[in-house]
Motif scaffolding. Structure first.
Motif, short mmCIF file in Angstrom:
data_model
loop_
_atom_site.label_atom_id
_atom_site.label_comp_id
_atom_site.label_asym_id
_atom_site.label_seq_id
_atom_site.Cartn_x
_atom_site.Cartn_y
_atom_site.Cartn_z
N ALA A 130 71.68 54.39 73.85
CA ALA A 130 70.74 53.53 73.12
C ALA A 130 69.34 54.13 73.06
N LYS A 131 69.01 55.00 73.99
CA LYS A 131 67.69 55.61 74.02
C LYS A 131 67.50 56.64 72.91
N ARG A 132 68.61 57.11 72.33
CA ARG A 132 68.48 58.16 71.31
C ARG A 132 69.14 57.78 69.98
N MET A 133 69.63 56.56 69.86
CA MET A 133 70.35 56.16 68.64
C MET A 133 69.80 54.86 68.07
N ARG A 134 69.91 54.74 66.76
CA ARG A 134 69.59 53.49 66.10
C ARG A 134 70.80 52.55 66.22
N PRO A 135 70.58 51.24 66.08
CA PRO A 135 71.68 50.29 66.29
C PRO A 135 72.95 50.55 65.49
N PRO A 136 72.88 50.90 64.19
CA PRO A 136 74.15 51.14 63.48
C PRO A 136 74.98 52.26 64.09
N ALA A 137 74.32 53.36 64.47
CA ALA A 137 75.05 54.48 65.09
C ALA A 137 75.56 54.10 66.47
N LEU A 138 74.76 53.31 67.19
CA LEU A 138 75.17 52.89 68.53
C LEU A 138 76.39 51.98 68.47
N LYS A 139 76.49 51.14 67.44
CA LYS A 139 77.65 50.28 67.29
C LYS A 139 78.93 51.10 67.12
N CYS A 140 78.82 52.23 66.44
CA CYS A 140 79.99 53.11 66.28
C CYS A 140 80.41 53.68 67.63
N VAL A 141 79.43 54.02 68.47
CA VAL A 141 79.74 54.55 69.80
C VAL A 141 80.43 53.48 70.64
N VAL A 142 79.93 52.24 70.56
CA VAL A 142 80.54 51.14 71.32
C VAL A 142 81.99 50.93 70.87
N ASN A 143 82.21 50.96 69.58
CA ASN A 143 83.58 50.79 69.06
C ASN A 143 84.49 51.89 69.58
N ALA A 144 83.99 53.12 69.59
CA ALA A 144 84.79 54.24 70.08
C ALA A 144 85.08 54.10 71.57
N LEU A 145 84.08 53.69 72.34
CA LEU A 145 84.29 53.53 73.78
C LEU A 145 85.31 52.43 74.07
N ARG A 146 85.20 51.32 73.36
CA ARG A 146 86.17 50.24 73.56
C ARG A 146 87.58 50.70 73.21
N SER A 147 87.68 51.47 72.15
CA SER A 147 89.00 51.98 71.77
C SER A 147 89.57 52.87 72.86
N PHE A 148 88.72 53.71 73.45
CA PHE A 148 89.19 54.58 74.52
C PHE A 148 89.60 53.78 75.76
N LEU A 149 88.82 52.76 76.09
CA LEU A 149 89.14 51.94 77.26
C LEU A 149 90.43 51.14 77.02
N ARG A 150 90.64 50.69 75.77
CA ARG A 150 91.90 50.01 75.46
C ARG A 150 93.08 50.98 75.58
N TYR A 151 92.84 52.22 75.22
CA TYR A 151 93.89 53.24 75.35
C TYR A 151 94.26 53.44 76.82
N LEU A 152 93.25 53.50 77.68
CA LEU A 152 93.52 53.64 79.12
C LEU A 152 94.27 52.42 79.64
N GLN A 153 93.88 51.23 79.16
CA GLN A 153 94.59 50.02 79.58
C GLN A 153 96.03 50.04 79.10
N TYR A 154 96.24 50.47 77.84
CA TYR A 154 97.58 50.55 77.27
C TYR A 154 98.47 51.51 78.07
N CYS A 155 97.86 52.56 78.59
CA CYS A 155 98.60 53.54 79.37
C CYS A 155 98.72 53.15 80.84
N GLY A 156 98.16 51.99 81.21
CA GLY A 156 98.25 51.55 82.59
C GLY A 156 97.29 52.25 83.52
#
Length: 311
Positions: free
Chosen positions: A73-99
């Motif tokens: 957040a210190k180096r990104m504007r909100p629209p770009a940061l929202k993309c990062v959050v979406n990507a991180l959530r997707s990765f965390l869901r992947y880890l959850q899916y894999c147990g």
């Protein structure tokens, strides 16, 4: 099946991110550019947490996700940061899916406030400027024939850049006058081929397309002669050069402005939001609903009368 990490608990950030990218390709069917962005965010998250060394997924906790987003957040504007959050959530869901992680870890990624009550209106190129860009293509050259066909596909059918890149010779059904479009998430649809689009494609195939064994409809003009690379900005470059030739000061330099212009024009001519969504390949009605705010006169007809109105 999930592209699951090895059974051992320790992993390398690059291997784990690569497995995540493979999962997005095989199971989610995302575009190549989206997969690369999500994979890069996953690697950045793991590398920042474990310093490039071995990854112990058992030690990941909510604070790690929050700290990562706060640093970005210190180096990104909100629209770009929202993309990062979406990507991180997707990765965390992947880890959850894999147990490999707990469900509560997915919810730990914080939301990004953009302080807007409604999404911004899409920026659309005017019909006059779109035509100037199309007319700027030199039909005496193979490059001009190719670029004119691409611009007409953008203007008449509102196609996405990656959909045009994915076109093959077999996607042109000349008998029925239709185009077979490969959209997001492996979603496919048939669209009618407007007369001027068909004429432009025919002109390119007969007088402009280089000889090649590559079956992609549109080919590079320089060696190696082959289709455009998936995820590249080739279509965006065609648009920018055309606008520059036509001396057009458009609201945006990318190809999506043609897509937005088509939606606005269809709405003004009385098309329903469902019809617009079908043409644009929207999988959610909510995406198409953004265009409703463009036609103010139609929205006024939906407003209930003011209490006590004498009508």
């Amino acid at each position: 099946m999930c592209a699951k990490p090895p059974a051992s608990i320790s992993h390398r950030p690059d291997n784990l991110a690569a497995a995540f990218g493979q999962y997005l390709q095989d199971q989610q069917g995302l575009a190549a550019a989206t997969i690369e962005r999500y994979r890069a965010v996953a690697w950045l998250f793991l590398d920042g947490r474990f310093g490039g060394g071995e990854v112990d997924l058992r030690t990941l906790c909510a604070v790690d996700a929050i700290d990562f987003i706060q640093r970005q957040a210190k180096r990104m504007r909100p629209p770009a940061l929202k993309c990062v959050v979406n990507a991180l959530r997707s990765f965390l869901r992947y880890l959850q899916y894999c147990g490999e992680s707990a469900p509560k870890l997915v919810a730990a990624a914080p939301s990004v406030a953009t302080w807007a009550t409604t999404p911004p209106l899409p920026r659309a190129i005017s019909p006059e400027h779109a035509q100037l860009a199309i007319d700027s293509c030199d039909r005496r050259t193979s490059l001009g024939l190719r670029d004119r066909a691409v611009l007409l596909l953008l203007a008449r059918l509102g196609l996405r850049a990656h959909e045009i890149i994915a076109f093959t010779l077999d996607d042109c059904d000349w008998d029925s006058g239709c185009l077979h479009v490969h959209g997001k998430g492996r979603h496919e649809r048939l669209l009618p081929m407007p007369a001027d689009v068909g004429e432009a494609i025919t002109a390119y195939l007969s007088r402009g397309r280089p000889r090649s064994e590559d079956r992609h409809l549109f080919l590079r003009s320089l060696a190696p002669i082959r289709g455009f690379k998936p995820g590249s900005d080739a279509i965006g470059s065609i648009v920018r050069y055309a606008l520059r030739r036509a001396k057009v000061d458009a609201p945006h330099s990318g190809s999506h402005q043609f897509r937005h212009a088509l939606a606005v024009r269809m709405l003004e001519r009385g098309a329903s939001l469902v019809e617009i969504g079908d043409v644009l390949g929207h999988r959610s009605p909510q995406t198409t609903s953004l265009y409703a705010r463009v036609d103010i006169s139609s929205l006024r007809s939906l407003a209930p009368p003011w209490p006590g109105d004498a009508r």
